[in-house]
Design a protein around this motif. Sequence first.
Motif, short mmCIF file in Angstrom:
data_model
loop_
_atom_site.label_atom_id
_atom_site.label_comp_id
_atom_site.label_asym_id
_atom_site.label_seq_id
_atom_site.Cartn_x
_atom_site.Cartn_y
_atom_site.Cartn_z
N GLY A 85 -52.68 16.78 104.24
CA GLY A 85 -51.33 17.21 103.89
C GLY A 85 -51.15 17.35 102.40
O GLY A 85 -50.39 18.20 101.93
N ALA A 86 -51.87 16.53 101.63
CA ALA A 86 -51.76 16.57 100.17
C ALA A 86 -52.52 17.74 99.57
O ALA A 86 -52.19 18.20 98.47
CB ALA A 86 -52.28 15.27 99.58
N THR A 87 -53.52 18.26 100.27
CA THR A 87 -54.36 19.32 99.70
C THR A 87 -54.16 20.69 100.34
O THR A 87 -54.66 21.69 99.82
CB THR A 87 -55.85 18.94 99.83
OG1 THR A 87 -56.18 18.76 101.23
CG2 THR A 87 -56.17 17.66 99.08
N ILE A 88 -53.44 20.78 101.43
CA ILE A 88 -53.37 22.03 102.20
C ILE A 88 -52.83 23.21 101.39
O ILE A 88 -53.24 24.35 101.60
CB ILE A 88 -52.55 21.83 103.50
CG1 ILE A 88 -52.73 23.02 104.44
CG2 ILE A 88 -51.08 21.56 103.20
CD1 ILE A 88 -52.15 22.79 105.83
N ALA A 89 -51.96 22.94 100.44
CA ALA A 89 -51.40 24.03 99.64
C ALA A 89 -52.47 24.71 98.79
O ALA A 89 -52.25 25.83 98.30
CB ALA A 89 -50.29 23.51 98.74
#
Length: 222
Positions: A85-89
């Motif tokens: 969730g922290a890296t998906i962007a």
Amino acid sequence: MAEVRWVTFDCFGTLVDWRRGISGGLELLFPGRGWELLEIYIRVEAVVQAEQPSMRYRDVMAETVRRVADEAGLELVTDNASVLGATIAYWPVFADVGPALAGLRAAGWRLALLTNCDRDIIGETQRRLGVHIDAVVTSEHVGSYKPSHNHFTQFAESFGATRENWVHAAQSYFHDIQPAHSLGIPSVWVNRLGQADDPSIAHAVVPDLIDLVRTVERVSTG
């Protein structure tokens, strides 16, 4: 007045390199194990989504990471379950995406995403696609995950899309091509992984998006 024509896409796997994103996140937690754990992740995530269809995608990813670590016998620091969730962007967009989407818009098609994620995630990802997206249907909105039909039926009801003015393009045979076939929606299977599933249920099969405009035009008139 010209008829509105739609191409809908799955996002992660079709436009964004989902496999690299997942494996890279798992690699951060378990160096040298990312690609190996990816195969477990793919299987387990579908189970989590089926068990808890209203769960937000960030939480689905975290729960899946926890189950993957448990199945593989690996120790997971509690806070680290949120790594995806922290890296998906920042997961990479495939190089063929920008030209393909721009070509479709130039040919008069409207573009939409039918995505198994949350509104905030797709908002962060959408701005990296480089082309305006006209509509988005998320799992958070419909309360379920593909291969449930809810994304497709919600899109059709909201925008008046029918098999006469709509083509769906996606990489995932399980999440997208099979439900599109069940609903009679013309589809283009973007078989980036060279999978051996039955290609006859899609109206066209392509290895990437390089010739997508011509393929969509052919499917829509066929």
